[in-house]
Design an enzyme around this catalytic site. Structure first.
Site, PDB file in Angstrom:
ATOM      1  N   HIS A 188       0.820  -1.222   0.000  1.00  0.00           N
ATOM      2  CA  HIS A 188       0.000   0.000   0.000  1.00  0.00           C
ATOM      3  C   HIS A 188       0.853   1.272   0.000  1.00  0.00           C
ATOM      4  O   HIS A 188       0.313   2.369  -0.182  1.00  0.00           O
ATOM      5  CB  HIS A 188      -0.925   0.033   1.225  1.00  0.00           C
ATOM      6  CG  HIS A 188      -1.990  -1.014   1.211  1.00  0.00           C
ATOM      7  ND1 HIS A 188      -2.831  -1.205   0.143  1.00  0.00           N
ATOM      8  CD2 HIS A 188      -2.348  -1.954   2.132  1.00  0.00           C
ATOM      9  CE1 HIS A 188      -3.669  -2.210   0.412  1.00  0.00           C
ATOM     10  NE2 HIS A 188      -3.383  -2.684   1.602  1.00  0.00           N
ATOM     11  N   ASP A 241      -3.004 -10.568  -2.383  1.00  0.00           N
ATOM     12  CA  ASP A 241      -3.540 -10.052  -1.114  1.00  0.00           C
ATOM     13  C   ASP A 241      -5.013  -9.672  -1.320  1.00  0.00           C
ATOM     14  O   ASP A 241      -5.428  -9.324  -2.418  1.00  0.00           O
ATOM     15  CB  ASP A 241      -2.727  -8.814  -0.717  1.00  0.00           C
ATOM     16  CG  ASP A 241      -3.015  -8.307   0.685  1.00  0.00           C
ATOM     17  OD1 ASP A 241      -2.245  -8.629   1.602  1.00  0.00           O
ATOM     18  OD2 ASP A 241      -4.013  -7.571   0.857  1.00  0.00           O
ATOM     19  N   HIS A 271      -6.417  -7.102  -0.481  1.00  0.00           N
ATOM     20  CA  HIS A 271      -6.488  -5.672  -0.789  1.00  0.00           C
ATOM     21  C   HIS A 271      -5.715  -5.363  -2.070  1.00  0.00           C
ATOM     22  O   HIS A 271      -4.651  -5.941  -2.310  1.00  0.00           O
ATOM     23  CB  HIS A 271      -5.892  -4.851   0.364  1.00  0.00           C
ATOM     24  CG  HIS A 271      -6.538  -5.105   1.695  1.00  0.00           C
ATOM     25  ND1 HIS A 271      -5.996  -5.958   2.631  1.00  0.00           N
ATOM     26  CD2 HIS A 271      -7.686  -4.630   2.218  1.00  0.00           C
ATOM     27  CE1 HIS A 271      -6.795  -5.989   3.701  1.00  0.00           C
ATOM     28  NE2 HIS A 271      -7.822  -5.206   3.473  1.00  0.00           N
ATOM     29  N   ASP A 280      -4.586 -12.650   3.418  1.00  0.00           N
ATOM     30  CA  ASP A 280      -5.813 -12.179   4.054  1.00  0.00           C
ATOM     31  C   ASP A 280      -7.068 -12.402   3.198  1.00  0.00           C
ATOM     32  O   ASP A 280      -8.160 -11.974   3.587  1.00  0.00           O
ATOM     33  CB  ASP A 280      -5.690 -10.709   4.479  1.00  0.00           C
ATOM     34  CG  ASP A 280      -5.030  -9.832   3.438  1.00  0.00           C
ATOM     35  OD1 ASP A 280      -4.786 -10.317   2.318  1.00  0.00           O
ATOM     36  OD2 ASP A 280      -4.766  -8.650   3.737  1.00  0.00           O
TER      37      ASP A 280
END
Ligand SMILES: [Zn+2]
Length: 308
Positions: A126, A163, A165, A244
């Site tokens: 990120h 991931d 995200h 995740d």
């Protein structure tokens, strides 16, 4: 052939408060699972040194590196964003995480190992060119990619991010770099709400609705990633390995099983054998249910060992 496992105990000194999901216990859960399964003995365990400022500058401006260092408190916490805290050890841990990816990239490119996994924190995907967010300070994988492109014969790379995200930081850094293919699968709509719709020939988005499970996930990856890899023909593949998207994870709502992480790593291993001489550098991103994280990382490493 060898799979390297790169980690440093000082990555556990960075912590963001007792209730924060991105905790030091994450690395302990992975190490314990790899130890209990006997897998650790099959890996070439390496210890990184901290990345220096010039190395962090491969992907971030000097002013930003200074900003993060200055944000590191003498005691207590400072916040880079509402989700991302720094304690007195955070800058050191972040430099070790970056250093692990640089060491792993160097080992893989030189051929002293076949592939490598960096069990490090803070995570990186990120972190944009000049901003920290989402538990990330420096974009670890971007540093490895830049080093490989600038310092070695590697000319084309792929970054594959599974991931839960979206890897907004990696997209931010490489959005106008046609030599870097970035494929990201992610729950949508969902955090980080940035760059998820950007259109570029080298950016492949695989948005997945909440509740997506194994077979729909696998179909989407085969549909989106395999043709992109065939067109791009990378010399090396980097993996943003977040776990995740597991069904037990408290942060995401995808429904993957441990076996799906073995499957996708095997698929990436086949692509790496076909195009990239088997060269894979993988780095830990998310994964917040500790038992699921340990088992998923084990499945990932088992597939990296089998990819030889
Ligand atoms: Zn994540």
């Amino acid at each position: 052939m060898i799979t390297a496992y790169i980690s440093h105990v000082d990555c556990e000194l960075h912590e963001m408060g007792a209730s924060h999901p991105e905790s030091p216990q994450r690395l302990q859960a992975i190490t314990a699972q790899l130890g209990a399964s006997g897998l650790l003995e099959q890996l070439d365990c390496l210890t990184p040194t901290a990345a220096i400022r010039d190395q962090l500058a491969l992907a971030h401006p000097g002013s930003y590196i200074h900003e993060i260092e200055a944000l590191c408190p003498r005691q207590g916490y400072n916040y880079a964003d509402p989700d991302t805290a720094l304690n007195p050890h955070s800058f050191h841990a972040a430099r070790l995480a970056a250093g692990a990816v640089l060491l792993g990239t160097q080992r893989v490119v030189s051929g002293s190992c076949h592939n490598a996994f960096c069990a490090v924190r803070p995570p990186g995907h990120h972190a944009e060119h000049a901003s920290a967010m989402g538990f990330c300070l420096f974009n670890n994988i971007a540093l490895g990619v830049e080093w490989a492109l600038q310092q070695t014969a590697v000319e084309r790379v792929a970054v594959l991010d599974f991931d839960v995200h979206h890897g907004n930081g990696t997209v931010d850094i490489f959005k106008d770099r046609p030599e870097v293919l970035v494929c990201s699968s992610f729950q949508y709509p969902f955090y980080p709400f940035r760059y998820q719709d950007i259109q570029r020939p080298n950016i492949v988005h695989t948005p997945l609705p909440a509740g997506t499970a194994s077979s729909a996930f696998r179909q989407a990856i085969e549909r989106d990633w395999l043709p992109a890899l065939a067109r791009h023909r990378p010399d090396m593949i980097f993996i943003s390995a977040g776990f995740d998207a597991h069904r037990d994870d408290p942060l995401g709502q995808l429904q993957l099983d441990t076996e799906d992480f073995h499957w996708i790593t095997g698929l990436i291993g086949e692509a790496a054998s076909r195009y990239a001489g088997g060269r894979i550098l993988s780095v830990l991103e998310g994964g917040y249910n500790l038992p699921a994280l340990g088992r998923s990382a084990e499945a990932h490493l088992r597939a990296l060992l089998e990819a030889h």
